[in-house]
Design a protein around this motif. Structure first.
Motif, PDB file in Angstrom:
ATOM      1  N   GLY A   1      40.568  64.003  92.217  1.00 45.14           N
ATOM      2  CA  GLY A   1      40.348  64.809  91.531  1.00 45.14           C
ATOM      3  C   GLY A   1      41.075  64.879  90.274  1.00 45.14           C
ATOM      4  N   GLU A  29      36.823  56.925  91.444  1.00 49.12           N
ATOM      5  CA  GLU A  29      35.688  58.203  91.421  1.00 49.12           C
ATOM      6  C   GLU A  29      34.196  58.378  92.953  1.00 49.12           C
ATOM      7  OE1 GLU A  29      33.490  62.257  91.570  1.00 49.12           O
ATOM      8  OE2 GLU A  29      35.584  61.771  90.076  1.00 49.12           O
ATOM      9  N   ARG A  55      36.315  58.482  95.524  1.00 46.67           N
ATOM     10  CA  ARG A  55      36.612  59.434  96.274  1.00 46.67           C
ATOM     11  C   ARG A  55      35.295  60.528  96.616  1.00 46.67           C
ATOM     12  NH1 ARG A  55      36.483  64.914  93.186  1.00 46.67           N
ATOM     13  NH2 ARG A  55      36.279  64.516  91.259  1.00 46.67           N
ATOM     14  N   ARG A  56      34.619  60.280  96.007  1.00 45.54           N
ATOM     15  CA  ARG A  56      33.002  61.118  96.173  1.00 45.54           C
ATOM     16  C   ARG A  56      32.740  60.374  97.840  1.00 45.54           C
ATOM     17  NH1 ARG A  56      30.022  60.006  91.174  1.00 45.54           N
ATOM     18  NH2 ARG A  56      29.779  57.873  91.927  1.00 45.54           N
TER      19      ARG A  56
END
Length: 136
Positions: free
Chosen positions: A121, A57, A60-61
């Motif tokens: 996601g 995560e 990805r952010r």
């Protein structure tokens, strides 16, 4: 062609099937990289996948390009696969360059693809492991 290589049929007791060679190495590389780079110790437990999901995560952010993180995601997926193998007594399958885990109940799991889905996601290695370790 997809092949499954049984540990009992092709190797000495306690040995891993040849289909496991690459994903086991990828998982070990991921464990080492996280220990050295992020100071995160992974112990091949189902609980540790929560940390892996959080790492994905975070990547990805940061909006890292997929090409830049493809190998890392493969390692995270292989790590999740190894957790499933160890938790269930499953085995790695390989074919056409792809790798899956087959649990003793005959179900097939694709943790490497699930890591890619996490990056997009739409996935969770922790939840995949939970599903794989519960009876259908």
């Amino acid at each position: 062609m997809t092949t499954w290589i049984s540990t009992t049929a092709t190797a000495a007791p306690g040995a891993r099937p040849s289909a496991a060679a690459r994903p086991v190495r990828w998982a070990a590389d991921a464990v080492t990289a996280l220990r050295e780079g992020a100071r995160l110790r992974l112990d091949y437990s189902a609980r540790s996948l929560w940390s892996v999901d959080r790492m994905i995560e975070g990547i990805r952010r940061e909006e890292a390009p997929y090409a830049a993180v493809e190998t890392v995601l493969r390692g995270f997926g292989a790590y999740a696969g190894e957790v499933i193998v160890r938790e269930t007594g499953g085995e790695w399958w390989a074919g056409g360059g792809d790798h899956w885990v087959r649990t003793p109940d005959g179900r097939l799991w694709d943790p490497i693809d699930e890591a890619r889905r996490c990056y997009a996601g739409d996935g969770s290695l922790r939840l995949l492991c939970r599903e794989a370790t519960t009876s259908p």
